[in-house]
Design a protein around this motif. Structure first.
Motif, PDB file in Angstrom:
ATOM      1  N   UNK A  86       9.094   9.039   1.557  1.00 24.34           N
ATOM      2  CA  UNK A  86       9.673   9.970   0.600  1.00 24.34           C
ATOM      3  C   UNK A  86       8.722  11.137   0.406  1.00 24.34           C
ATOM      4  N   UNK A  87       9.215  12.177  -0.236  1.00 25.55           N
ATOM      5  CA  UNK A  87       8.435  13.416  -0.352  1.00 25.55           C
ATOM      6  C   UNK A  87       8.469  13.925  -1.779  1.00 25.55           C
ATOM      7  N   UNK A  88       7.491  14.777  -2.090  1.00 25.61           N
ATOM      8  CA  UNK A  88       7.466  15.516  -3.344  1.00 25.61           C
ATOM      9  C   UNK A  88       7.260  16.965  -2.940  1.00 25.61           C
ATOM     10  N   UNK A  89       8.349  17.722  -2.862  1.00 22.26           N
ATOM     11  CA  UNK A  89       8.252  19.099  -2.372  1.00 22.26           C
ATOM     12  C   UNK A  89       7.367  19.960  -3.256  1.00 22.26           C
ATOM     13  N   UNK A  90       7.405  19.723  -4.560  1.00 17.01           N
ATOM     14  CA  UNK A  90       6.627  20.549  -5.476  1.00 17.01           C
ATOM     15  C   UNK A  90       5.134  20.409  -5.226  1.00 17.01           C
ATOM     16  N   UNK A  91       4.725  19.221  -4.767  1.00 16.01           N
ATOM     17  CA  UNK A  91       3.310  18.965  -4.515  1.00 16.01           C
ATOM     18  C   UNK A  91       2.961  19.050  -3.035  1.00 16.01           C
ATOM     19  N   UNK A  92       3.944  19.345  -2.201  1.00 13.69           N
ATOM     20  CA  UNK A  92       3.728  19.358  -0.747  1.00 13.69           C
ATOM     21  C   UNK A  92       3.130  18.046  -0.260  1.00 13.69           C
ATOM     22  N   UNK A  93       3.707  16.955  -0.724  1.00 18.08           N
ATOM     23  CA  UNK A  93       3.213  15.625  -0.372  1.00 18.08           C
ATOM     24  C   UNK A  93       4.318  14.797   0.281  1.00 18.08           C
ATOM     25  N   UNK A  94       3.917  13.987   1.243  1.00 21.84           N
ATOM     26  CA  UNK A  94       4.799  13.000   1.848  1.00 21.84           C
ATOM     27  C   UNK A  94       4.124  11.642   1.692  1.00 21.84           C
ATOM     28  N   UNK A  95       4.905  10.632   1.398  1.00 22.48           N
ATOM     29  CA  UNK A  95       4.358   9.309   1.127  1.00 22.48           C
ATOM     30  C   UNK A  95       5.000   8.268   2.036  1.00 22.48           C
ATOM     31  N   UNK A 150       0.856  -1.179   0.000  1.00 16.90           N
ATOM     32  CA  UNK A 150       0.000   0.000   0.000  1.00 16.90           C
ATOM     33  C   UNK A 150       0.893   1.229   0.000  1.00 16.90           C
ATOM     34  N   UNK A 151       0.394   2.316  -0.563  1.00 18.40           N
ATOM     35  CA  UNK A 151       1.097   3.588  -0.468  1.00 18.40           C
ATOM     36  C   UNK A 151       0.177   4.595   0.203  1.00 18.40           C
ATOM     37  N   UNK A 152       0.630   5.133   1.303  1.00 14.41           N
ATOM     38  CA  UNK A 152      -0.088   6.190   1.998  1.00 14.41           C
ATOM     39  C   UNK A 152       0.409   7.549   1.521  1.00 14.41           C
ATOM     40  N   UNK A 153      -0.509   8.491   1.439  1.00 19.39           N
ATOM     41  CA  UNK A 153      -0.171   9.843   1.030  1.00 19.39           C
ATOM     42  C   UNK A 153      -0.556  10.826   2.122  1.00 19.39           C
ATOM     43  N   UNK A 154       0.214  11.896   2.221  1.00 13.00           N
ATOM     44  CA  UNK A 154      -0.068  12.950   3.192  1.00 13.00           C
ATOM     45  C   UNK A 154       0.067  14.287   2.475  1.00 13.00           C
ATOM     46  N   UNK A 155      -1.046  14.996   2.369  1.00 11.72           N
ATOM     47  CA  UNK A 155      -1.040  16.320   1.748  1.00 11.72           C
ATOM     48  C   UNK A 155      -0.829  17.357   2.848  1.00 11.72           C
ATOM     49  N   UNK A 156       0.190  18.172   2.678  1.00 10.02           N
ATOM     50  CA  UNK A 156       0.543  19.165   3.688  1.00 10.02           C
ATOM     51  C   UNK A 156       0.265  20.569   3.180  1.00 10.02           C
ATOM     52  N   UNK A 157      -0.243  21.400   4.046  1.00 11.33           N
ATOM     53  CA  UNK A 157      -0.452  22.808   3.705  1.00 11.33           C
ATOM     54  C   UNK A 157      -0.126  23.654   4.921  1.00 11.33           C
ATOM     55  N   UNK A 158       0.180  24.908   4.662  1.00 13.08           N
ATOM     56  CA  UNK A 158       0.538  25.798   5.755  1.00 13.08           C
ATOM     57  C   UNK A 158       2.010  26.149   5.702  1.00 13.08           C
ATOM     58  N   UNK A 159       2.532  26.676   6.818  1.00  6.25           N
ATOM     59  CA  UNK A 159       3.905  27.197   6.840  1.00  6.25           C
ATOM     60  C   UNK A 159       4.967  26.101   6.974  1.00  6.25           C
ATOM     61  N   UNK A 160       5.155  25.332   5.900  1.00 10.91           N
ATOM     62  CA  UNK A 160       6.180  24.289   5.918  1.00 10.91           C
ATOM     63  C   UNK A 160       7.455  24.857   5.328  1.00 10.91           C
ATOM     64  N   UNK A 161       8.526  24.720   6.045  1.00 14.43           N
ATOM     65  CA  UNK A 161       9.812  25.183   5.563  1.00 14.43           C
ATOM     66  C   UNK A 161      10.813  24.047   5.590  1.00 14.43           C
ATOM     67  N   UNK A 162      11.976  24.314   5.060  1.00 10.96           N
ATOM     68  CA  UNK A 162      12.998  23.286   5.011  1.00 10.96           C
ATOM     69  C   UNK A 162      13.390  22.769   6.369  1.00 10.96           C
ATOM     70  N   UNK A 163      13.141  23.542   7.405  1.00 11.22           N
ATOM     71  CA  UNK A 163      13.539  23.129   8.741  1.00 11.22           C
ATOM     72  C   UNK A 163      12.497  22.249   9.418  1.00 11.22           C
ATOM     73  N   UNK A 164      11.514  21.803   8.661  1.00 11.79           N
ATOM     74  CA  UNK A 164      10.495  20.917   9.226  1.00 11.79           C
ATOM     75  C   UNK A 164      10.892  19.462   9.022  1.00 11.79           C
TER      76      UNK A 164
END
Length: 120
Positions: free
Chosen positions: A71-80, A18-32
């Protein structure tokens, strides 16, 4: 605060994936840091995997090493969370979480969770 929404849970047979997805929004920066946790019925919530939003090292619980990949996709603000070779003991509600990478700060943003059930 960061908002997180998980998806991708479901019912799968042992040995499946299975692949889980997490859509993130808000003040996410590189230090997160972004992470996955899980909670099985009658058990405490436990750490599964984590990574830095800016990239770099990942970390895993011993119980999932070699089977799960975060893993992540920064362009889509997604973490999997890619989960392979699933076992019945992986059955749990899986939560996405985020926190600033600051000493003494705990995970402070959580999604609503997504159920993963692995049948034997």
């Amino acid at each position: 605060q960061v908002q997180l929404v998980e998806s991708g849970g479901g019912l799968v047979q042992a040995g499946g994936s299975l692949r889980l997805s997490c859509a993130a929004s808000g003040p996410i920066f590189g230090s997160y840091a972004m992470g996955w946790f899980r909670q099985a019925p009658g058990k405490e919530r436990e750490f599964v995997a984590a990574l830095r939003w800016s990239g770099g090292t990942t970390s895993y619980a011993d119980s999932v090493k070699g089977r799960f990949t975060i893993f992540r996709d920064n362009a889509k603000n997604m973490v999997y969370l890619q989960m392979n070779s699933l076992k019945p003991e992986d059955t749990a509600v899986y939560y996405c979480a985020a926190k600033p990478v600051v000493a003494g700060v705990n995970w402070d943003s959580w999604g609503q969770g997504t159920q993963v059930t692995v049948s034997s």
